[in-house]
Every structure is written in C-alpha cells, then in structure tokens.
Scaffold this motif. Structure first.
Motif, PDB file in Angstrom:
ATOM      1  N   GLN A 206     -10.151   5.041  -0.978  1.00 54.00           N
ATOM      2  CA  GLN A 206      -9.095   5.951  -0.526  1.00 54.00           C
ATOM      3  C   GLN A 206      -9.046   6.090   0.994  1.00 54.00           C
ATOM      4  N   PRO A 207     -10.179   6.226   1.692  1.00 57.89           N
ATOM      5  CA  PRO A 207     -10.098   6.327   3.164  1.00 57.89           C
ATOM      6  C   PRO A 207      -9.478   5.090   3.806  1.00 57.89           C
TER       7      PRO A 207
ATOM      8  N   GLN B 139      -4.703   2.656   6.490  1.00 59.03           N
ATOM      9  CA  GLN B 139      -3.661   1.633   6.486  1.00 59.03           C
ATOM     10  C   GLN B 139      -2.271   2.265   6.553  1.00 59.03           C
ATOM     11  N   ILE B 140      -2.075   3.370   5.824  1.00 60.62           N
ATOM     12  CA  ILE B 140      -0.766   4.039   5.837  1.00 60.62           C
ATOM     13  C   ILE B 140      -0.491   4.640   7.208  1.00 60.62           C
ATOM     14  N   LYS B 141      -1.504   5.257   7.803  1.00 60.92           N
ATOM     15  CA  LYS B 141      -1.324   5.830   9.144  1.00 60.92           C
ATOM     16  C   LYS B 141      -0.980   4.730  10.149  1.00 60.92           C
ATOM     17  N   ALA B 142      -1.651   3.585  10.029  1.00 58.60           N
ATOM     18  CA  ALA B 142      -1.353   2.467  10.924  1.00 58.60           C
ATOM     19  C   ALA B 142       0.067   1.953  10.709  1.00 58.60           C
ATOM     20  N   PHE B 143       0.498   1.932   9.455  1.00 60.13           N
ATOM     21  CA  PHE B 143       1.859   1.484   9.126  1.00 60.13           C
ATOM     22  C   PHE B 143       2.888   2.432   9.732  1.00 60.13           C
TER      23      PHE B 143
ATOM     24  N   TYR C  83       0.839  -1.199   0.000  1.00 64.14           N
ATOM     25  CA  TYR C  83       0.000   0.000   0.000  1.00 64.14           C
ATOM     26  C   TYR C  83       0.881   1.259   0.000  1.00 64.14           C
ATOM     27  N   PHE C  84       1.875   1.255   0.892  1.00 71.40           N
ATOM     28  CA  PHE C  84       2.777   2.408   0.958  1.00 71.40           C
ATOM     29  C   PHE C  84       3.513   2.607  -0.359  1.00 71.40           C
ATOM     30  N   ALA C  85       4.012   1.501  -0.959  1.00 71.01           N
ATOM     31  CA  ALA C  85       4.767   1.607  -2.208  1.00 71.01           C
ATOM     32  C   ALA C  85       3.913   2.196  -3.321  1.00 71.01           C
ATOM     33  N   ALA C  86       2.633   1.867  -3.348  1.00 72.98           N
ATOM     34  CA  ALA C  86       1.742   2.412  -4.372  1.00 72.98           C
ATOM     35  C   ALA C  86       1.581   3.921  -4.196  1.00 72.98           C
TER      36      ALA C  86
END
Length: 268
Positions: free
Chosen positions: A31-32, A37-41, A10-13
């Motif tokens: 998108q939400p 997911q990025i915030k959790a990562f 997800y982050f790489a995308a």
C-alpha cells in the motif's frame, strides 16, 4: 508529456475500489508503494486526482475524467491485442456490446449453432458509455438503450422498456406495489447532472445512502438487487427504448445475419 500506463493502471485500481488497501491487494503491491506512485502521478499531471480521508477515497472532477479516459485506453489496448492474436490464428470473431440488464445470449447461441467456426464474444457497455464499444472497435454490434450518439450508426428499435423508481428499502413508498409520477413530486431525486457517477454501483450506493431516488429501466434494477434497496413500478413514467446498433457502413453478411436472428428473438 508521455502518459505512464503503469501509473494509470495503479490510479484506475484505486478509482475502482475507492480504497488504497483493496487496490494494492488487487495489484499485488504494498500500500505505501501504491500511495507514492499515485502522488507521483498527480505531480506529473499537475492536478489532484483523489480526495483522501481516513475512511474513504473520492475522485475529484479531474479524477473522474481520468478514470473514464483510462477505461477507454485500456479497452482500446486490449482490443488491439486481441485483433492481432486473432489475425495470427486466422480467427473470425463477432463481438456484441450490451447495456446493463439487456440479454443477447439466446441470439448468440442460435448464431453460434449456425456458424460454429465463428468465435463470439460480448462486452458490457458500461454506465455512461453508450455506443463507445462500437466506436472504439471493441464490438461490431450493440444492444443498447437510447439515448446515445447515433451519428454514423444504423439504429434498429427493438422495444420500449418500462422504468421503475429505486429507493432505500425503508422508504415509506416502498410499502406500495406501484406508483405514479405524481407520487414522486415531493421526493428528492438523485441529481445525475451534478453527481456524475462513474458506475451504476456508485449510483445505487448513493440511493441506498439516502441521497435521493432515481428512475431506471426495470432490467437495470433487477440486475442490482440488494436488500437495502427497493424498486417499484411507476405506471406513467416514460419508458426507455432499446435498440440494435451497427455502424451505418457495415455490410458484413455475418453481422446482418446476427441482426436478423436477434430481432426475431428480442421482439417475440
């Protein structure tokens, strides 16, 4: 801590597109959901990876490093899967890595004509990757530009490639057909050491946006032709050496034959 590969993808995308909406579309998720997911990562890693504004997404220093690591991780996983499948099917495969703008298609066609039972493939050696595809197993032969880490490698020089200066198409120097290094003395050059771009697309976007001029091999400039950029010959700029590269301990006859074919064609 175990790395969550799903969140890493997800982050790489997002890092690739620099846009949550486009990344979400590519991943086929809302998108939400992607944003959460990025915030959790970031929380799991205990560091900020992205700088978000209303108009853009930029990588932090940690984000840039993770993006480079992610590309290597995914490449290694994909290579391992392909090797397992090849072993299961009894496939013999020869993979060649190439730097942007360099072409090995003619050599591959001739090699395939002589060895129709051997599968051939290519992988790009991305910006700043250098010899990485050879070291992580994605490729057995490289057609690369110096500099790169030559330890443990057999390096066969092929040619010296001229460099050109890339600039915005509206720049005054773009009216000239060729330049010298002296013409560039007072021009702001893109500071590659400080602006560690993760891709050539990003580098040329910075040039087109007026952040500075940059010297690149002529084949790289030709591979990224766009209407808002111009590239001009610099008659006294030092060239860039192109090389064929294999592991120093490689004794495979197929590799040796490909090198002979490629050298004969590339040095013509």
């Amino acid at each position: 801590m175990d790395l969550d590969l799903r969140k890493l993808r997800y982050f790489a995308a997002v890092a690739e597109h620099r846009h949550f909406g486009r990344a979400a579309d590519k991943l086929f998720i809302a998108q939400p959901v992607l944003s959460r997911q990025i915030k959790a990562f970031e929380h799991e890693l205990d560091c900020e990876l992205l700088v978000r504004t209303t108009r853009s997404v930029e990588l932090t220093a940690a984000g840039e490093q993770l993006y480079r690591e992610a590309q290597r991780i995914f490449d290694t996983v994909d290579t391992a899967v392909r090797r397992v499948q090849d072993a299961d099917l009894g496939v013999r495969r020869l993979v060649v890595a190439f730097s942007t703008g360099l072409h090995v298609s003619e050599a591959i066609r001739e090699f395939s004509r002589r060895h129709p039972a051997v599968e051939t493939d290519v992988v790009p050696a991305r910006w700043r990757e250098g010899d990485a595809p050879l070291r992580d197993g994605r490729a057995r032969i490289g057609y690369l530009r110096r500099p790169f880490d030559e330890s443990g490698m057999r390096v066969i020089p092929v040619d010296i490639e001229p460099r050109v200066v890339c600039m915005p198409a509206a720049h005054p120097l773009a009216a000239r057909t060729e330049l010298t290094m002296a013409d560039l003395d007072t021009e702001p050059m893109l500071d590659i050491a400080k602006r560690k771009t993760t891709s050539l697309e990003e580098k040329f976007e910075l040039v087109a946006s007026g952040h500075g001029l940059v010297l690149v091999p002529v084949s790289v400039a030709r591979a990224y032709v766009r209407p808002d950029l111009a590239h001009r010959a610099v008659t006294d700029a030092p060239g860039t050496e192109t090389c064929l590269v294999v592991a120093a301990d490689n004794r495979d006859k197929l590799v040796s034959e490909f090198l002979d074919i490629a050298l004969a064609m590339l040095r013509r």
